[in-house]
Design a protein around this motif. Sequence first.
Motif, PDB file in Angstrom:
ATOM      1  N   ASP A  86       0.821  -1.219   0.000  1.00 18.23           N
ATOM      2  CA  ASP A  86       0.000   0.000   0.000  1.00 18.23           C
ATOM      3  C   ASP A  86       0.854   1.268   0.000  1.00 18.23           C
ATOM      4  N   ILE A  87       0.296   2.287  -0.631  1.00 17.44           N
ATOM      5  CA  ILE A  87       0.992   3.575  -0.757  1.00 17.44           C
ATOM      6  C   ILE A  87       0.611   4.476   0.413  1.00 17.44           C
ATOM      7  N   ASP A  88       1.605   5.137   0.993  1.00 14.78           N
ATOM      8  CA  ASP A  88       1.352   6.096   2.083  1.00 14.78           C
ATOM      9  C   ASP A  88       1.292   7.531   1.564  1.00 14.78           C
ATOM     10  N   VAL A  89       2.197   7.846   0.635  1.00 10.64           N
ATOM     11  CA  VAL A  89       2.322   9.229   0.147  1.00 10.64           C
ATOM     12  C   VAL A  89       2.410   9.199  -1.382  1.00 10.64           C
ATOM     13  N   LEU A  90       1.550   9.979  -2.024  1.00  8.02           N
ATOM     14  CA  LEU A  90       1.603  10.111  -3.484  1.00  8.02           C
ATOM     15  C   LEU A  90       1.908  11.564  -3.826  1.00  8.02           C
ATOM     16  N   VAL A  91       2.982  11.764  -4.570  1.00  3.50           N
ATOM     17  CA  VAL A  91       3.316  13.098  -5.083  1.00  3.50           C
ATOM     18  C   VAL A  91       3.110  13.063  -6.598  1.00  3.50           C
ATOM     19  N   SER A  92       2.279  13.965  -7.103  1.00  4.31           N
ATOM     20  CA  SER A  92       1.995  13.984  -8.542  1.00  4.31           C
ATOM     21  C   SER A  92       2.535  15.278  -9.141  1.00  4.31           C
ATOM     22  N   GLY A  93       3.598  15.169  -9.944  1.00  6.13           N
ATOM     23  CA  GLY A  93       4.243  16.387 -10.438  1.00  6.13           C
ATOM     24  C   GLY A  93       4.716  16.336 -11.873  1.00  6.13           C
ATOM     25  N   ALA A  94       4.273  15.343 -12.649  1.00  9.78           N
ATOM     26  CA  ALA A  94       4.680  15.315 -14.062  1.00  9.78           C
ATOM     27  C   ALA A  94       4.096  16.538 -14.769  1.00  9.78           C
ATOM     28  N   ALA A  95       4.915  17.204 -15.567  1.00  9.94           N
ATOM     29  CA  ALA A  95       4.440  18.428 -16.226  1.00  9.94           C
ATOM     30  C   ALA A  95       5.279  18.723 -17.452  1.00  9.94           C
ATOM     31  N   GLY A  96       4.678  19.492 -18.354  1.00  9.68           N
ATOM     32  CA  GLY A  96       5.393  19.968 -19.530  1.00  9.68           C
ATOM     33  C   GLY A  96       5.178  21.461 -19.689  1.00  9.68           C
TER      34      GLY A  96
END
Length: 270
Positions: A86-96
């Motif tokens: 299981d995931i505790d922390v998700l960082v979403s930062g893909a960008a262009g």
Amino acid sequence: MNNSRDFAGTVVVVAGGSSGINLGIADAFAAQGARVAVVSRSQQKIDAAVGKLAAHGGEAIGFSADVRDAETVEAALSGIHQAFGDIDVLVSGAAGNFPAPALGMSSNGFATVVDIDLCGTFHVLRSAYPYLARPGASIINISAPQAYVPMAYQVHVCAAKAGVDMVTRVLAMEWGYAGVRVNSVVPGPIEGTEGMKRLSPTPELQQAVADSVPLGRLGTPMDIANTVMFLASPLAGYVTGAIIPVDGGWSLGGASVVGAGMVKAAGKQE
Ligand code: HXC
Ligand code: NAP
């Protein structure tokens, strides 16, 4: 996890984590003992990032996926879950990003950035949710000042990142009942990054940006990682749906310097 710096064994996923600010965030978690997974397109960049993260002595893995493609994102998140649980922390930062006036931007140019930044964020969060839907889990979206400071030559990024912050707010409402917190961190101008190179390509332009920051300097990836780690920790246990600038005060007035300079240099547009 007892405080903002104790992430031993914590499972952290960073989408877009193979370079720049996001790699800095991944590295800060790895240095605190987290098990870190990064997702991006380039296998070469992923391999280099995983090598850097593993040098802290913990476990690190990487998966190649284009965040625009929901199916490959689902496969990557499933693979991470199989490897780490299981995931505790998700960082979403893909960008262009690329600087271009609206009149010099095709529909595909506009859609490409919206697809990566906004649709990609949605794909990443939706795919990760089954693996983190429990109290204590934390999602941090990496936004940009463009979300609320209009910048010339950035119409695509402004639209996309404003959308990202709305995804943060809406999913904080929808997922709060499961105990999942969702916040945005908004970096200011961060030294040595691809984003800064693209928007301020000369030392003179970078100095002009630094001069427009109330705290008088460009930020560092660690400035951003510190706030991300705070948000991921129990110290931020009652913080959700927040859009948090980490920008030395740049968005209070100076941030529009980026686009304004380009408009002045280009002159009248036909
Ligand atoms: C006008 C451009 C352009 C430019 C690309 N396009 N660059 N239009 N001016 N400089 C157009 C293309 O002509 C094409 O439209 C469309 O955009 C898609 O381009 P592709 O090259 O086919 O796209 P793709 O290979 O998918 O690459 C996406 C990308 C690329 C965004 C264009 O640069 C990329 O992968 N970037 C990822 C790294 C990055 O940008 N990092 C910085 C993030 S910083 P047509 O019509 O010709 O088909 C950030 C905020 C920074 O997000 C904030 C600082 C303060
Ligand atoms: P960067 O180094 O180019 O980071 C972008 C990351 O996203 C890379 O790992 C890239 O890896 C990945 N990526 C790009 N397109 C992708 C796609 N379609 N699918 C999957 N992964 C993709 O840029 P950065 O300047 O550090 O920016 C990082 C974040 O901070 C972004 O969200 C940006 O908007 C935000 N930000 C930056 C600044 C700044 O000063 N730089 C300021 C404000 C906000 P691959 O090439 O391998 O795909």
